[in-house]
Design a protein around this motif. Structure first.
Motif: not given
Length: 274
Positions: A47-52, A72-77
């Motif tokens: 569940d990573l990529g959602q909270n920096d 589809d998370s904000r910080h995925a790439t």
């Protein structure tokens, strides 16, 4: 004593202190043998990529953490780029029904759309070495889409980790059937994210590693989970546990499911929570 004798003694003294040639290599070999006999643990954070801020704490964990990133998370790439630069294993955390969204594998979708969604998700999570399912209780029990997924992953030289969110999952079996590099999760650390429960699950994981020789753990970036891992991971070797990366765990298990899978009293029942 002659000057020649003094010179020879000076040359020999360091060798006497260091030891005979090959002593260091022998010591390294013994250490490697000891490590090979130790119970092994692999850790995946989902569940990573959602909270920096929380992603940064996972990235800062000291060892071979595998980082499963939601496409589809904000910080995925950018997170995938940072994780790869830090030498971490990057995993695409592929949403599956009942998960929804533009990348989710859902029962009503045809093969072409499923493949397109996989391609799009992999583009959002660069450097992925493998895939594991996010949720998926409505998909991982379906033989045909799981067989199709494993074929697609084989074509891309990616491994599969079955998160085992449903007792009837056929995902790992589909991977094993075609010889795809694969693993199955043993322990969820934080179905109950309270500090006491997370600590109890971690103890259960270490006990299982000693019982069956290895354990695959999945955690999530809850504050309680991160606090426990920051405290406990540096202590693993002193407790006789060899923390290894996903690739080494796949090699260790040789795609074999562990005996403890499905054992009541060891695993929590997880349906649509993941």
């Amino acid at each position: 004593m002659s000057r020649l004798a003094v010179l020879l003694l000076g040359l020999l003294t360091p060798l006497l202190v260091i030891g005979a040639p090959g002593a260091e290599a022998t010591g390294d070999s013994e250490r490697l043998t000891t490590l090979s006999r130790m119970p092994k643990l692999a850790l995946v954070m989902d569940d990573l990529g959602q909270n920096d801020a929380r992603d940064g704490r996972v990235l800062a964990l000291p060892g071979p953490v595998a980082m499963a990133i939601l496409p589809d998370s904000r910080h995925a790439t950018p997170l995938a780029e940072r994780a790869n630069a830090a030498g971490k294993t990057v995993i695409l955390h592929l949403p599956m029904a009942p998960a929804d969204g533009p990348y989710a594998w859902q029962p009503q979708l045809g093969p072409t759309e499923l493949t397109n969604r996989l391609d799009s998700a992999l583009a959002k999570v660069p450097h992925a070495s493998g895939v594991n399912n996010h949720m998926g209780s409505l998909m991982t029990a379906r033989a045909q889409p799981m067989a199709a997924l494993m074929h697609e992953l084989q074509q891309r030289h990616l491994f599969f980790l079955d998160s085992r969110t449903h007792a009837g999952t056929v995902a790992a079996a589909a991977a094993q059937r075609i010889g795809l590099a694969s693993l199955s999760r043993d322990i969820f650390l934080d179905d109950d994210p309270s500090p006491h429960a997370v600590a109890a699950q971690f103890r259960t994981a270490l006990k299982l590693a000693r019982k069956q020789g290895s354990v695959v753990i999945i955690g999530h970036p809850h504050p309680s989970t991160l606090a426990l891992l920051e405290r406990e991971l540096p202590r693993l070797q002193a407790q006789g546990i060899d923390w290894v990366d996903i690739g080494q765990m796949i090699a260790t298990r040789g795609n074999r499911a562990m005996v403890a899978h499905g054992s009541g009293g060891i695993y929590r029942s997880v349906q649509d929570q993941r």
